[in-house]
Structures are given as C-alpha cells and as structure tokens.
Motif scaffolding. Sequence first.
Motif, PDB file in Angstrom:
ATOM      1  N   THR A 194      45.114  43.788  48.845  1.00  0.00           N
ATOM      2  CA  THR A 194      45.263  42.364  49.038  1.00  0.00           C
ATOM      3  C   THR A 194      46.708  41.939  48.796  1.00  0.00           C
ATOM      4  O   THR A 194      47.491  42.667  48.183  1.00  0.00           O
ATOM      5  N   LYS A 243      43.224  39.521  52.335  1.00  0.00           N
ATOM      6  CA  LYS A 243      42.357  40.321  51.454  1.00  0.00           C
ATOM      7  C   LYS A 243      41.541  41.302  52.274  1.00  0.00           C
ATOM      8  O   LYS A 243      40.456  41.722  51.868  1.00  0.00           O
ATOM      9  N   SER A 282      34.892  45.818  48.983  1.00  0.00           N
ATOM     10  CA  SER A 282      33.582  45.165  48.919  1.00  0.00           C
ATOM     11  C   SER A 282      33.738  43.835  48.196  1.00  0.00           C
ATOM     12  O   SER A 282      34.805  43.531  47.643  1.00  0.00           O
ATOM     13  N   ASP A 283      32.652  43.053  48.179  1.00  0.00           N
ATOM     14  CA  ASP A 283      32.716  41.761  47.491  1.00  0.00           C
ATOM     15  C   ASP A 283      32.673  41.931  45.976  1.00  0.00           C
ATOM     16  O   ASP A 283      32.680  40.945  45.236  1.00  0.00           O
ATOM     17  N   ARG A 284      32.625  43.170  45.495  1.00  0.00           N
ATOM     18  CA  ARG A 284      32.739  43.388  44.042  1.00  0.00           C
ATOM     19  C   ARG A 284      34.196  43.280  43.581  1.00  0.00           C
ATOM     20  O   ARG A 284      34.451  43.177  42.391  1.00  0.00           O
ATOM     21  N   PHE A 298      37.763  41.355  43.429  1.00  0.00           N
ATOM     22  CA  PHE A 298      38.247  39.980  43.466  1.00  0.00           C
ATOM     23  C   PHE A 298      39.636  39.942  42.832  1.00  0.00           C
ATOM     24  O   PHE A 298      39.872  40.564  41.805  1.00  0.00           O
TER      25      PHE A 298
END
Lengths: 112, 115
Positions: free
Chosen positions: B47, B57, B62-64, B66
């Motif tokens: 990112t 990003k 994965s959405d895990r 951040f």
Amino acid sequence: QQPVQSPQAVILREGEDAVINCSSSKALYSVHWYRQKHGEAPVFLMILLKGGEQKGHEKISASFNEKKQQSSLYLTASQLSYSGTYFCGTEGGSGSARQLTFGSGTQLTVLP
Amino acid sequence: GAGVSQSPRYKVAKRGQDVALRCDPISGHVSLFWYQQALGQGPEFLTYFQNEAQLDKSGLPSDRFFAERPEGSVSTLKIQRTQQEDSAVYLCASSPWGGHQETQYFGPGTRLLVL
C-alpha cells in the motif's frame, strides 16, 4: 508484471567484475537498484530515469535502454563489501502508481 | 540524519492473533510505502500513502490487512487474525515528494513469524 533479473546468482573473486541484468515487459519511468544484506534493509544504489539521467551514491555504474526496457548494473573491481542480494525495482510508465515492482534478486558473493 | 525506523524488529504471533507494525519515515517525507518480502524473494507492494491519504491499497492480500497514517507521518500496518502465510518481513519505505522517479528509502523491516 515482475521484472526478470539475471543471473540468479554469481560468485566472484575480489577485484573481478560483474554485470546484473533487469528486463521488463512494460514501459518504465525509472529503474531503481538496491543491495540487501541478510537481515538488513535494502540500501539504495542507483536510480535510472526515463530520459537518460542517472543518479547514484556509490562508484557503481548502470545503464538503461528505454527502447528495450532493460537495465544493467556494472560492478567493477568488486570488493568483499559488495556481497549481498541485488534487486532491481521498476516504476511503471503509466497511471499514477508510484510503487516499485521488484525482481527476484541476484545473489552476489565476493570471495577473498 | 535519521533514516526510516520500524518497530518491533521481530514479532512472533500465534495464529489468530492481531498484530500492529509501526513505521517512522524520514522526517518531512510525503510518500510512504509498505512492502512484504517473503524469504528469498524481492519486496512486494502492499500500500501507498501520500501524506495521510491512502492512494493505493491494491497490494493488500486480504481484508485482514489494514494500514493507516492519520497525521501524515507515522504509519501503522495492522494484520487481523494472523495466518501462517502472513509470515514475512514487512518493509516500510519513504520518499520526499509525491512525484515519479523518486528514490525510496527503506527501513530495516519487521520480521513476523506466525506460529
């Protein structure tokens, strides 16, 4: 797409020369070269810009063929401290992306 | 001058735990990047921030995963419910402006091992 580096590994004697190549399939803004020793941060060596300008910090030379999207790093009269893994990172020539796409590296070993 | 610093340098987590990795870029640098480096491979982009704005990003697996940079300086990469495949070195890099053809300066990385 990941740039292709060659060779994967090279072993030299102190004082010998080496060439590391980096080839991309897409148009590039720039090519960046780094050296990384085990467990350490990648250290900047050289940036080659579209348009021919070359910037670096060490007495290591490089070339960038914009037509072929190829770059080569030239290490002359190698020293023991040159040992490490060399990565080329390419900055794509389209869109707003700023990130680098790295090759899989060339492991250079300089022996006394 | 001070370079890019990262903490912790090493982190061991049990599968399922959350982790937070910190990056302090070079003072005044506008751009900040996170990369993931698997053993024997080159860094892979995760990112990118320009000041506090996360502009890209696309590399987050994965959405895990951040990342944030709320005040435009320090950044944190958070991984929720860690998995064994998250084991890698996480590298942070910064560059002075937001333009093309800028040198990126890397930190020493955080080596994450998920058991």
